[in-house]
Scaffold this motif. Sequence first.
Motif, mmCIF file in Angstrom:
data_model
loop_
_atom_site.group_PDB
_atom_site.id
_atom_site.type_symbol
_atom_site.label_atom_id
_atom_site.label_comp_id
_atom_site.label_asym_id
_atom_site.label_seq_id
_atom_site.Cartn_x
_atom_site.Cartn_y
_atom_site.Cartn_z
ATOM 1 N N PHE A 185 39.411 31.356 33.315
ATOM 2 C CA PHE A 185 40.045 30.217 33.979
ATOM 3 C C PHE A 185 40.128 29.033 33.017
ATOM 4 C CE2 PHE A 185 38.186 32.431 37.770
ATOM 5 C CZ PHE A 185 39.403 32.851 38.279
ATOM 6 N N ARG A 186 41.269 28.366 33.039
ATOM 7 C CA ARG A 186 41.505 27.287 32.092
ATOM 8 C C ARG A 186 41.485 25.903 32.740
ATOM 9 N NH1 ARG A 186 39.658 30.284 29.524
ATOM 10 N NH2 ARG A 186 40.513 31.641 27.893
ATOM 11 N N ASN A 187 41.225 25.833 34.037
ATOM 12 C CA ASN A 187 41.085 24.524 34.671
ATOM 13 C C ASN A 187 40.059 24.592 35.785
ATOM 14 O OD1 ASN A 187 42.519 24.753 37.478
ATOM 15 N ND2 ASN A 187 43.971 25.700 36.046
ATOM 16 N N TYR A 188 39.511 23.435 36.114
ATOM 17 C CA TYR A 188 38.424 23.354 37.095
ATOM 18 C C TYR A 188 38.824 23.942 38.435
ATOM 19 C CZ TYR A 188 35.322 21.323 40.589
ATOM 20 O OH TYR A 188 34.467 21.166 41.652
ATOM 21 N N TRP A 189 40.019 23.618 38.931
ATOM 22 C CA TRP A 189 40.380 23.991 40.293
ATOM 23 C C TRP A 189 40.619 25.485 40.460
ATOM 24 C CZ3 TRP A 189 38.918 21.164 44.043
ATOM 25 C CH2 TRP A 189 38.808 19.781 43.881
ATOM 26 N N ASP A 190 41.101 26.168 39.435
ATOM 27 C CA ASP A 190 41.175 27.629 39.523
ATOM 28 C C ASP A 190 39.774 28.200 39.727
ATOM 29 O OD1 ASP A 190 43.897 27.953 39.333
ATOM 30 O OD2 ASP A 190 43.903 28.451 37.199
ATOM 31 N N GLY A 191 38.822 27.719 38.942
ATOM 32 C CA GLY A 191 37.453 28.192 39.079
ATOM 33 C C GLY A 191 36.844 27.831 40.423
ATOM 34 N N TYR A 192 37.153 26.614 40.909
ATOM 35 C CA TYR A 192 36.631 26.176 42.206
ATOM 36 C C TYR A 192 37.096 27.106 43.315
ATOM 37 C CZ TYR A 192 36.237 23.444 46.503
ATOM 38 O OH TYR A 192 35.970 23.050 47.792
ATOM 39 N N PHE A 193 38.398 27.324 43.401
ATOM 40 C CA PHE A 193 38.923 28.128 44.504
ATOM 41 C C PHE A 193 38.497 29.585 44.385
ATOM 42 C CE2 PHE A 193 41.782 24.500 45.090
ATOM 43 C CZ PHE A 193 41.691 24.358 46.466
ATOM 44 N N ALA A 194 38.428 30.099 43.158
ATOM 45 C CA ALA A 194 37.974 31.479 42.985
ATOM 46 C C ALA A 194 36.512 31.625 43.384
ATOM 47 C CB ALA A 194 38.172 31.920 41.534
ATOM 48 N N GLY A 195 35.656 30.714 42.889
ATOM 49 C CA GLY A 195 34.230 30.834 43.154
ATOM 50 C C GLY A 195 33.871 30.607 44.604
ATOM 51 N N ARG A 196 34.439 29.568 45.209
ATOM 52 C CA ARG A 196 34.046 29.251 46.584
ATOM 53 C C ARG A 196 34.651 30.218 47.607
ATOM 54 N NH1 ARG A 196 35.396 24.060 50.303
ATOM 55 N NH2 ARG A 196 34.006 24.644 52.017
ATOM 56 N N SER A 197 35.884 30.668 47.367
ATOM 57 C CA SER A 197 36.513 31.568 48.339
ATOM 58 C C SER A 197 36.141 33.025 48.121
ATOM 59 C CB SER A 197 38.040 31.428 48.284
ATOM 60 O OG SER A 197 38.575 32.041 47.118
ATOM 61 N N ALA A 198 35.441 33.330 47.038
ATOM 62 C CA ALA A 198 35.125 34.723 46.701
ATOM 63 C C ALA A 198 34.491 35.505 47.853
ATOM 64 C CB ALA A 198 34.225 34.765 45.469
ATOM 65 N N PRO A 199 33.545 34.921 48.615
ATOM 66 C CA PRO A 199 32.951 35.701 49.707
ATOM 67 C C PRO A 199 33.951 36.122 50.785
ATOM 68 C CG PRO A 199 31.551 33.843 49.151
ATOM 69 C CD PRO A 199 32.847 33.645 48.416
ATOM 70 N N LEU A 200 35.117 35.484 50.834
ATOM 71 C CA LEU A 200 36.141 35.862 51.808
ATOM 72 C C LEU A 200 36.964 37.054 51.341
ATOM 73 C CD1 LEU A 200 37.506 32.318 52.771
ATOM 74 C CD2 LEU A 200 35.755 33.663 53.951
ATOM 75 N N GLY A 201 36.874 37.381 50.051
ATOM 76 C CA GLY A 201 37.673 38.465 49.505
ATOM 77 C C GLY A 201 39.085 38.023 49.176
ATOM 78 N N ARG A 202 39.979 38.999 49.019
ATOM 79 C CA ARG A 202 41.367 38.717 48.621
ATOM 80 C C ARG A 202 42.211 38.380 49.856
ATOM 81 N NH1 ARG A 202 42.912 40.719 43.412
ATOM 82 N NH2 ARG A 202 41.167 41.713 42.325
ATOM 83 N N VAL A 203 41.958 37.229 50.429
ATOM 84 C CA VAL A 203 42.719 36.811 51.602
ATOM 85 C C VAL A 203 43.853 35.878 51.177
ATOM 86 C CG1 VAL A 203 40.738 37.042 53.142
ATOM 87 C CG2 VAL A 203 41.167 34.854 52.009
ATOM 88 N N PRO A 204 44.881 35.735 52.007
ATOM 89 C CA PRO A 204 45.998 34.849 51.663
ATOM 90 C C PRO A 204 45.570 33.392 51.585
ATOM 91 C CG PRO A 204 46.599 36.360 53.444
ATOM 92 C CD PRO A 204 45.119 36.474 53.261
ATOM 93 N N ALA A 205 46.410 32.594 50.939
ATOM 94 C CA ALA A 205 46.126 31.164 50.806
ATOM 95 C C ALA A 205 45.969 30.494 52.168
ATOM 96 C CB ALA A 205 47.241 30.485 50.014
ATOM 97 N N GLU A 206 46.730 30.968 53.155
ATOM 98 C CA GLU A 206 46.654 30.365 54.486
ATOM 99 C C GLU A 206 45.262 30.490 55.077
ATOM 100 O OE1 GLU A 206 50.907 31.563 53.749
ATOM 101 O OE2 GLU A 206 48.928 32.465 53.458
#
Length: 282
Positions: free
Chosen positions: A37-58
Amino acid sequence: MQHSEPVARRLFELTEPISVVNFFSPEPNDAMAALGFRNYWDGYFAGRSAPLGRVPAEVVHAAFYNFADGEVARHIPRVWDTTTPEAAHASRQQGCVAALRRILGALADTSDLSCAAELLAKASTSAATEGRVMYAGLRALPVPEEPVARLWHAANMLREHRGDGHIVALVSERIGGTESHVLSALDMGIYPAESFGRIHHLPEARLAEVMDGLRDRGLLDADGRLTDTGRATKARIESLTDALAEAPYEGLEPVELDRLTALLQPISERLRATGSNSDNAG
């Protein structure tokens, strides 16, 4: 031991510095960068949403609640082209543990911290998961055995459990995500609210719409400050949030709760001294 504030509020103040090292320390960012990841927010959303799995943005937008329309979709599901949810969670945890070890120093290897981690893990795994999307996602993951990792994971679970309840409180008062940031900013003394770090980047027209809506409801005055009604609304939200966050601590005996409170105090104080706080955490 007698306490004048709700148990959940007191424990939130003690555990929040543990969980939010993710947002204020370099190690978690470095760990996510190592995944590509090359920016903070990509890492934020990947790390925090990871327990939800590959769910849609909605789904992530609904679970996180307080991001503006379109912000989640700039990262989800694109982040999963770079890594997997499992790797993202593992890296986030690895980075947070490294940050805690650096900040806590010798305190990280004490029996007191191990005991605090055990008690916090007991509390964090004792509540019901119904209606708690983020909490349920974390509960589905194994609790680490290593004490510092166990401490962070438990604190993170309790933070998301509280967050799930906070969303319920916001919805009950018809306060949307951006509106919640306005109320929080003003409650913290940040004025104008539009300057708050979590919303200052939004289009002026959108911020004006939010502020006008709050004025129309009598929550803000003409100058954009909280009215008595606004303060009362914010107080009800915080009170209900505390009430809904009590359940995990009901899994501890009174003596265990007092012991946990005492053990967390020096940990929290050390973290707060380094700037680990929740004023602008996601």
